[in-house]
Write a protein that holds these residues in place. Sequence first.
Motif, PDB file in Angstrom:
ATOM      1  N   LEU A   5     -41.009 -32.487  13.014  1.00 47.50           N
ATOM      2  CA  LEU A   5     -40.160 -31.590  12.230  1.00 47.50           C
ATOM      3  C   LEU A   5     -38.735 -31.535  12.782  1.00 47.50           C
ATOM      4  O   LEU A   5     -37.785 -31.299  12.027  1.00 47.50           O
ATOM      5  N   ALA A   6     -38.572 -31.788  14.070  1.00 48.49           N
ATOM      6  CA  ALA A   6     -37.236 -31.743  14.678  1.00 48.49           C
ATOM      7  C   ALA A   6     -36.315 -32.800  14.090  1.00 48.49           C
ATOM      8  O   ALA A   6     -35.092 -32.648  14.111  1.00 48.49           O
ATOM      9  N   ALA A   7     -36.885 -33.887  13.556  1.00 46.69           N
ATOM     10  CA  ALA A   7     -36.075 -34.934  12.940  1.00 46.69           C
ATOM     11  C   ALA A   7     -35.809 -34.659  11.469  1.00 46.69           C
ATOM     12  O   ALA A   7     -34.748 -35.028  10.947  1.00 46.69           O
ATOM     13  N   THR A   8     -36.748 -34.013  10.781  1.00 42.42           N
ATOM     14  CA  THR A   8     -36.612 -33.822   9.334  1.00 42.42           C
ATOM     15  C   THR A   8     -35.964 -32.489   8.945  1.00 42.42           C
ATOM     16  O   THR A   8     -35.330 -32.405   7.890  1.00 42.42           O
ATOM     17  N   LEU A   9     -36.081 -31.475   9.776  1.00 47.29           N
ATOM     18  CA  LEU A   9     -35.490 -30.177   9.427  1.00 47.29           C
ATOM     19  C   LEU A   9     -33.967 -30.233   9.304  1.00 47.29           C
ATOM     20  O   LEU A   9     -33.399 -29.631   8.380  1.00 47.29           O
ATOM     21  N   PRO A  10     -33.248 -30.968  10.181  1.00 51.34           N
ATOM     22  CA  PRO A  10     -31.798 -31.060   9.988  1.00 51.34           C
ATOM     23  C   PRO A  10     -31.414 -31.658   8.639  1.00 51.34           C
ATOM     24  O   PRO A  10     -30.392 -31.270   8.060  1.00 51.34           O
ATOM     25  N   VAL A  11     -32.198 -32.608   8.137  1.00 45.79           N
ATOM     26  CA  VAL A  11     -31.905 -33.189   6.824  1.00 45.79           C
ATOM     27  C   VAL A  11     -31.967 -32.103   5.766  1.00 45.79           C
ATOM     28  O   VAL A  11     -31.085 -32.007   4.893  1.00 45.79           O
ATOM     29  N   TRP A  12     -32.985 -31.273   5.822  1.00 47.25           N
ATOM     30  CA  TRP A  12     -33.146 -30.146   4.884  1.00 47.25           C
ATOM     31  C   TRP A  12     -31.949 -29.211   4.981  1.00 47.25           C
ATOM     32  O   TRP A  12     -31.384 -28.789   3.963  1.00 47.25           O
ATOM     33  N   TRP A  13     -31.547 -28.883   6.220  1.00 44.85           N
ATOM     34  CA  TRP A  13     -30.444 -27.933   6.404  1.00 44.85           C
ATOM     35  C   TRP A  13     -29.135 -28.505   5.892  1.00 44.85           C
ATOM     36  O   TRP A  13     -28.372 -27.816   5.211  1.00 44.85           O
ATOM     37  N   HIS A  14     -28.851 -29.766   6.226  1.00 45.78           N
ATOM     38  CA  HIS A  14     -27.589 -30.378   5.796  1.00 45.78           C
ATOM     39  C   HIS A  14     -27.495 -30.418   4.271  1.00 45.78           C
ATOM     40  O   HIS A  14     -26.421 -30.169   3.699  1.00 45.78           O
ATOM     41  N   ARG A  15     -28.576 -30.753   3.597  1.00 43.31           N
ATOM     42  CA  ARG A  15     -28.545 -30.826   2.131  1.00 43.31           C
ATOM     43  C   ARG A  15     -28.255 -29.467   1.516  1.00 43.31           C
ATOM     44  O   ARG A  15     -27.476 -29.353   0.569  1.00 43.31           O
ATOM     45  N   ARG A  16     -28.860 -28.436   2.046  1.00 45.44           N
ATOM     46  CA  ARG A  16     -28.634 -27.101   1.476  1.00 45.44           C
ATOM     47  C   ARG A  16     -27.283 -26.528   1.885  1.00 45.44           C
ATOM     48  O   ARG A  16     -26.668 -25.778   1.127  1.00 45.44           O
ATOM     49  N   ALA A  17     -26.799 -26.902   3.063  1.00 44.31           N
ATOM     50  CA  ALA A  17     -25.451 -26.487   3.458  1.00 44.31           C
ATOM     51  C   ALA A  17     -24.408 -27.109   2.537  1.00 44.31           C
ATOM     52  O   ALA A  17     -23.452 -26.442   2.107  1.00 44.31           O
TER      53      ALA A  17
END
Length: 310
Positions: A50-62
């Motif tokens: 999850l440490a690799a995929t959660l930033p992708v989620w955050w960046h997209r929503r940011a």
Amino acid sequence: MTAAASDARRPARPSLVLTLRNVAAIAILVVLTLAALPVQLVAHRRGWRLAATLPVWWHRRALAALGVRVRVVGAPCRDRPLLVTPNHVSWLDINLIGSLMPLSFVAKSEVAGWPLFGLFAKLQRTVFVDRTRRTDTARVNGEIAQRLASGDAMVLFPEGTSSDGTHVLPFRSALIGAARAAMVEGGHDRVWVQPLAIVLKRLDGLPLGRAERPRLAWYGDTDMFPHLIGTILLGPVDIDLVWGEPIPFDETTDRKLITRALEREVRRLVSAGIAGREPLRPGLPGAAAPTGLSKRPAVAAPAAGILPAP
């Protein structure tokens, strides 16, 4: 349409008073961060995927909260090791590229001190380089090599600093040498190096002119926080991310030659995007993959290692 005409048609934005949309954008960013940060901290410490995929989620929503719309042209190389070499326009680059897939960045040491973005950079396992210390290059190259050899996709900004969004600055070759070290570290025959162009396209649906583009770019001595607020105030922004063809870096590849080839390709993609042209891809009329990047003299066959990825 000329830049002047575009600017004339663009409605003026308030410079001091935050509109309802601006307030909502900031509130969403705060909520997203408060929700994601503790989870990322735990995932990072425990080594969860999850440490690799959660930033992708955050960046997209940011990006969505900031009103940034992204169009992706082309695709990243699926082979590993992979080193990505984009042009550098703004602090937004981290969000833009980070929204594409799990990866880590090589960034200047100052990024570690940026509010919010610096913390997320650390939690995304960013490799920080002190550009004021020439001796730091060997350490950083070693760390990049280890990460590449372990299968991480790494993003390196070869310009070493950000530009005005119109021009691409000369690429520096020093850290590209990590590709060769990664081959030794991981026992690989080659490392893929892929150019990526960040193209500032539209503001409020209208083409960005030469005079407007620097307002979105973050470069020079501009402070980050005022620029962040100014970006929120600007309104909806359209940005293209254009992938070039990946180039294999093998034991015969000349580091300086491949750096120049990457610089030329990123500059070509940025120029084509600004002019509104779709970039030519290798295999299409008028397009060609870079050749002659080997340190060895050519013999009967072409020099090793510069063909489009299969």
